[in-house]
Design a protein around this motif. Structure first.
Motif, short mmCIF file in Angstrom:
data_model
loop_
_atom_site.label_atom_id
_atom_site.label_comp_id
_atom_site.label_asym_id
_atom_site.label_seq_id
_atom_site.Cartn_x
_atom_site.Cartn_y
_atom_site.Cartn_z
N THR A 1 0.81 -1.22 0.00
CA THR A 1 0.00 0.00 0.00
C THR A 1 0.85 1.27 0.00
O THR A 1 0.31 2.37 0.14
N LEU A 2 2.15 1.15 -0.16
CA LEU A 2 3.03 2.31 -0.03
C LEU A 2 2.76 3.37 -1.09
O LEU A 2 2.88 4.58 -0.83
N GLU A 3 2.40 2.96 -2.28
CA GLU A 3 2.11 3.93 -3.34
C GLU A 3 0.93 4.80 -2.95
O GLU A 3 0.92 6.02 -3.19
N GLN A 4 -0.09 4.20 -2.33
CA GLN A 4 -1.26 4.98 -1.89
C GLN A 4 -0.88 5.97 -0.80
O GLN A 4 -1.35 7.12 -0.80
N PHE A 5 -0.01 5.56 0.11
CA PHE A 5 0.40 6.47 1.18
C PHE A 5 1.28 7.59 0.65
O PHE A 5 1.19 8.73 1.11
N ASN A 6 2.14 7.30 -0.30
CA ASN A 6 2.93 8.36 -0.91
C ASN A 6 2.02 9.39 -1.58
O ASN A 6 2.25 10.60 -1.45
N ALA A 7 1.00 8.91 -2.28
CA ALA A 7 0.07 9.83 -2.95
C ALA A 7 -0.69 10.68 -1.93
O ALA A 7 -0.88 11.89 -2.13
N LEU A 8 -1.12 10.06 -0.82
CA LEU A 8 -1.83 10.81 0.22
C LEU A 8 -0.92 11.86 0.84
O LEU A 8 -1.33 13.02 1.04
N PHE A 9 0.30 11.48 1.13
CA PHE A 9 1.24 12.43 1.74
C PHE A 9 1.47 13.62 0.81
O PHE A 9 1.44 14.78 1.24
N GLU A 10 1.70 13.35 -0.46
CA GLU A 10 1.96 14.43 -1.41
C GLU A 10 0.74 15.30 -1.62
O GLU A 10 0.85 16.52 -1.82
N ARG A 11 -0.42 14.70 -1.56
CA ARG A 11 -1.67 15.46 -1.76
C ARG A 11 -1.83 16.56 -0.72
O ARG A 11 -2.35 17.64 -1.01
N TYR A 12 -1.38 16.29 0.51
CA TYR A 12 -1.51 17.26 1.59
C TYR A 12 -0.13 17.67 2.14
O TYR A 12 0.02 17.94 3.33
N ALA A 13 0.85 17.74 1.25
CA ALA A 13 2.24 17.95 1.66
C ALA A 13 2.45 19.21 2.49
O ALA A 13 3.33 19.26 3.34
N SER A 14 1.64 20.23 2.26
CA SER A 14 1.87 21.51 2.93
C SER A 14 1.38 21.54 4.37
O SER A 14 1.72 22.48 5.11
N VAL A 15 0.59 20.55 4.79
CA VAL A 15 -0.06 20.66 6.11
C VAL A 15 0.53 19.76 7.18
O VAL A 15 0.28 19.97 8.37
#
Length: 282
Positions: free
Chosen positions: A103-117
């Motif tokens: 599931t690491l790809e999904q977590f990378n995408a989630l992290f990048e989606r909200y990278a500023s917060v």
């Protein structure tokens, strides 16, 4: 300073503790800083806004689908708490990533989606191959040695292949759900050492999770032996978290655990701001 860096709210599928009540209660308890770390467990839960139309694989509890965090409302609500309770309480933005190797790809995408917060991310292993520990599904059909080693092997892989996290949560969590009793640390020392070396090499840390008291474990979580090993390997980044899901959990045993960790030779712990550790004196 009293900080609780593992706090769940109504945005976690396993909690109904409203954020404003968490913050008000924290102020009453003398907690000066907390971080909300609500659950995301890809592989076993869909996102709140992405429930499959056929409901395939979705667990239903009390007639409600079990999902990951409602991101659209989660981050603005934390910002509201930050403004409402300042300056008495510092409120940080975090999440608990229940990651698996697939599931690491999904977590990378989630992290990048909200990278500023982001301020802080707990990296936890809650499942392996989408099999839960709490239900016993993962342990079923395996020997005690097999499921313990498989747990730590998954953790090592995830820690090595994923970078968007701050600390490893409740590192020896498998002890909490071991039907055969606690497997001795001596049996897993080598692989735990490899995990801790990875943590240190990446500039990450580990948490001391005080829910060990309410789960009746005979030691801290992670154990004093693991904490000594982390210290001896040069580990310095430690956070403290109650793993709170309800009022009686919040901040529980953190001052006591400060004393016990200080006795092991640690002199500092960390809070986080924009994913950077801030060292505080114990």
């Amino acid at each position: 300073m009293l900080a609780d860096y593992h706090v769940h709210s109504e945005f976690s599928d396993d909690s109904s503790y409203p954020m404003d009540e968490v913050c008000a209660h924290a102020c009453e308890l003398g907690i000066t800083e907390l971080c909300f770390t609500d659950h995301v467990d890809y592989g076993v839960k869909p996102d709140f806004d992405n429930i499959p139309s056929d409901m395939k694989g979705v667990r239903i509890e009390n007639g409600i689908p079990v999902t990951n965090v409602d991101y659209k409302h989660y981050f603005p609500r934390i910002e509201q708490m930050r403004e409402q309770f300042a300056p008495n309480l510092v409120v940080r933005t975090g999440m608990e990533f229940g990651a698996q190797s697939h599931t690491l790809e999904q977590f990378n995408a989630l992290f990048e989606r909200y990278a500023s917060v982001w301020d802080f991310i707990i990296l936890s292993i809650h499942q392996v191959d989408d099999q839960e520990f709490w239900s016993g599904d993962f342990q079923k059909g395996r020997t005690q040695a097999e499921y313990n080693m498989a747990y730590y092997e998954e953790m090592l892989y995830v820690a090595e292949h994923f970078d968007n996290w701050s600390v490893l949560g409740h590192l020896d969590l498998i002890k909490r759900y071991d039907p055969a009793g606690i497997w001795p640390d001596s049996n897993t020392r080598d692989i735990v050492a490899e995990i801790l070396k990875c943590v240190i090499r990446k500039g990450k840390g580990i948490e001391v999770n005080t829910s060990s008291f309410r789960y009746g474990l005979p030691d801290l979580q992670p154990s004093t032996e693991i904490l000594r090993l982390y210290r001896d390997l040069g580990g310095r980044i430690l956070t403290f978290g109650s793993d709170s899901h309800k009022p009686k959990h919040l901040g529980a045993h953190i001052p006591e655990v400060h004393d016990r960790v200080r006795a092991l030779g640690y002199s500092q712990f960390c809070t986080f701001n924009h994913m950077e550790p801030m060292f505080c004196e114990l």
